[in-house]
Scaffold this motif. Sequence first.
Motif, PDB file in Angstrom:
ATOM      1  N   ASN A 114      16.260 -13.354  19.596  1.00 27.87           N
ATOM      2  CA  ASN A 114      16.078 -12.515  20.784  1.00 27.87           C
ATOM      3  C   ASN A 114      17.387 -12.372  21.552  1.00 27.87           C
ATOM      4  O   ASN A 114      17.714 -11.289  22.038  1.00 27.87           O
ATOM      5  CB  ASN A 114      14.992 -13.093  21.689  1.00 27.87           C
ATOM      6  CG  ASN A 114      13.607 -12.934  21.107  1.00 27.87           C
ATOM      7  OD1 ASN A 114      13.393 -12.138  20.191  1.00 27.87           O
ATOM      8  ND2 ASN A 114      12.667 -13.705  21.616  1.00 27.87           N
ATOM      9  N   GLN A 117      19.607  -9.991  19.624  1.00 30.42           N
ATOM     10  CA  GLN A 117      19.139  -8.610  19.785  1.00 30.42           C
ATOM     11  C   GLN A 117      19.512  -8.073  21.161  1.00 30.42           C
ATOM     12  O   GLN A 117      19.946  -6.929  21.299  1.00 30.42           O
ATOM     13  CB  GLN A 117      17.635  -8.536  19.570  1.00 30.42           C
ATOM     14  CG  GLN A 117      17.097  -7.127  19.592  1.00 30.42           C
ATOM     15  CD  GLN A 117      15.612  -7.066  19.292  1.00 30.42           C
ATOM     16  OE1 GLN A 117      14.926  -8.078  19.226  1.00 30.42           O
ATOM     17  NE2 GLN A 117      15.117  -5.863  19.104  1.00 30.42           N
ATOM     18  N   THR A 118      19.370  -8.892  22.193  1.00 28.09           N
ATOM     19  CA  THR A 118      19.721  -8.474  23.553  1.00 28.09           C
ATOM     20  C   THR A 118      21.212  -8.162  23.635  1.00 28.09           C
ATOM     21  O   THR A 118      21.610  -7.152  24.223  1.00 28.09           O
ATOM     22  CB  THR A 118      19.346  -9.573  24.570  1.00 28.09           C
ATOM     23  OG1 THR A 118      17.944  -9.823  24.465  1.00 28.09           O
ATOM     24  CG2 THR A 118      19.691  -9.154  25.983  1.00 28.09           C
ATOM     25  N   GLN A 120      23.163  -7.220  21.184  1.00 29.37           N
ATOM     26  CA  GLN A 120      23.421  -5.988  20.435  1.00 29.37           C
ATOM     27  C   GLN A 120      23.036  -4.763  21.260  1.00 29.37           C
ATOM     28  O   GLN A 120      23.737  -3.759  21.254  1.00 29.37           O
ATOM     29  CB  GLN A 120      22.659  -5.998  19.107  1.00 29.37           C
ATOM     30  CG  GLN A 120      23.223  -6.966  18.098  1.00 29.37           C
ATOM     31  CD  GLN A 120      22.366  -7.069  16.847  1.00 29.37           C
ATOM     32  OE1 GLN A 120      21.231  -6.606  16.806  1.00 29.37           O
ATOM     33  NE2 GLN A 120      22.917  -7.688  15.822  1.00 29.37           N
ATOM     34  N   GLU A 121      21.941  -4.862  21.975  1.00 30.46           N
ATOM     35  CA  GLU A 121      21.511  -3.744  22.820  1.00 30.46           C
ATOM     36  C   GLU A 121      22.502  -3.521  23.960  1.00 30.46           C
ATOM     37  O   GLU A 121      22.800  -2.382  24.321  1.00 30.46           O
ATOM     38  CB  GLU A 121      20.105  -4.007  23.367  1.00 30.46           C
ATOM     39  CG  GLU A 121      19.031  -3.906  22.310  1.00 30.46           C
ATOM     40  CD  GLU A 121      17.669  -4.369  22.791  1.00 30.46           C
ATOM     41  OE1 GLU A 121      17.547  -4.778  23.965  1.00 30.46           O
ATOM     42  OE2 GLU A 121      16.721  -4.323  21.987  1.00 30.46           O
ATOM     43  N   GLU A 122      23.039  -4.618  24.537  1.00 31.68           N
ATOM     44  CA  GLU A 122      24.028  -4.498  25.604  1.00 31.68           C
ATOM     45  C   GLU A 122      25.297  -3.835  25.086  1.00 31.68           C
ATOM     46  O   GLU A 122      25.894  -2.999  25.761  1.00 31.68           O
ATOM     47  CB  GLU A 122      24.340  -5.870  26.192  1.00 31.68           C
ATOM     48  CG  GLU A 122      23.211  -6.451  27.017  1.00 31.68           C
ATOM     49  CD  GLU A 122      23.478  -7.895  27.444  1.00 31.68           C
ATOM     50  OE1 GLU A 122      24.548  -8.441  27.099  1.00 31.68           O
ATOM     51  OE2 GLU A 122      22.610  -8.472  28.117  1.00 31.68           O
ATOM     52  N   LYS A 124      25.521  -1.724  22.599  1.00 33.76           N
ATOM     53  CA  LYS A 124      25.215  -0.310  22.388  1.00 33.76           C
ATOM     54  C   LYS A 124      25.239   0.450  23.712  1.00 33.76           C
ATOM     55  O   LYS A 124      25.737   1.562  23.784  1.00 33.76           O
ATOM     56  CB  LYS A 124      23.851  -0.138  21.720  1.00 33.76           C
ATOM     57  CG  LYS A 124      23.871  -0.416  20.247  1.00 33.76           C
ATOM     58  CD  LYS A 124      22.522  -0.128  19.633  1.00 33.76           C
ATOM     59  CE  LYS A 124      22.542  -0.425  18.151  1.00 33.76           C
ATOM     60  NZ  LYS A 124      21.248  -0.196  17.518  1.00 33.76           N
ATOM     61  N   GLU A 125      24.702  -0.150  24.763  1.00 33.88           N
ATOM     62  CA  GLU A 125      24.703   0.496  26.080  1.00 33.88           C
ATOM     63  C   GLU A 125      26.128   0.672  26.584  1.00 33.88           C
ATOM     64  O   GLU A 125      26.470   1.707  27.145  1.00 33.88           O
ATOM     65  CB  GLU A 125      23.886  -0.320  27.078  1.00 33.88           C
ATOM     66  CG  GLU A 125      22.396  -0.236  26.852  1.00 33.88           C
ATOM     67  CD  GLU A 125      21.611  -1.143  27.787  1.00 33.88           C
ATOM     68  OE1 GLU A 125      22.216  -1.715  28.722  1.00 33.88           O
ATOM     69  OE2 GLU A 125      20.398  -1.274  27.590  1.00 33.88           O
ATOM     70  N   ASP A 128      27.735   3.571  24.836  1.00 37.66           N
ATOM     71  CA  ASP A 128      27.226   4.845  25.313  1.00 37.66           C
ATOM     72  C   ASP A 128      27.850   5.257  26.644  1.00 37.66           C
ATOM     73  O   ASP A 128      27.973   6.439  26.933  1.00 37.66           O
ATOM     74  CB  ASP A 128      25.699   4.784  25.481  1.00 37.66           C
ATOM     75  CG  ASP A 128      24.979   4.690  24.134  1.00 37.66           C
ATOM     76  OD1 ASP A 128      25.622   5.005  23.114  1.00 37.66           O
ATOM     77  OD2 ASP A 128      23.790   4.325  24.116  1.00 37.66           O
TER      78      ASP A 128
END
Length: 133
Positions: A114, A117-118, A120-122, A124-125, A128
């Motif tokens: 988890n 994954q968090t 990786q999402e950060e 990606k943000e 962007d």
Amino acid sequence: MNIHKALSKLEWRKRAYFMRKFQIRSPKNEHILNMSDEEFLKWADRKSMIVFQNWEQTDEYFELYMLYMKGKMQRDLETVYDVVSEKAKQGDEKAVKLFLQLHKDMNQLQKAMNRTQTKQEEVKEDEDDDLEI
């Protein structure tokens, strides 16, 4: 990504070789799994296995091998878990301790996944945010 998805991206001869070597079944490859080396070479239109043996020394092959082993280990872990769980339910003291340890380890692994994954999402943000319109 699972091994079948990863193999689908390979050139057909490499895919067939890998699946034959590790006896990975699919709806369309039963005939390949049962071939002798000579039959496989004729089918793949190759004169020797050297090209495949050389491929085994590449990063591409190693990554596929690690993905295959990861899946195999997951299936083995499920089997072990089922056996330990059943013995623990029957009151086997060692199995109960092992079951509790497995449960603890799985929770720690899930927490680590988890967090990854968090992160990786950060990332990606953050990527962007640099977009220009």
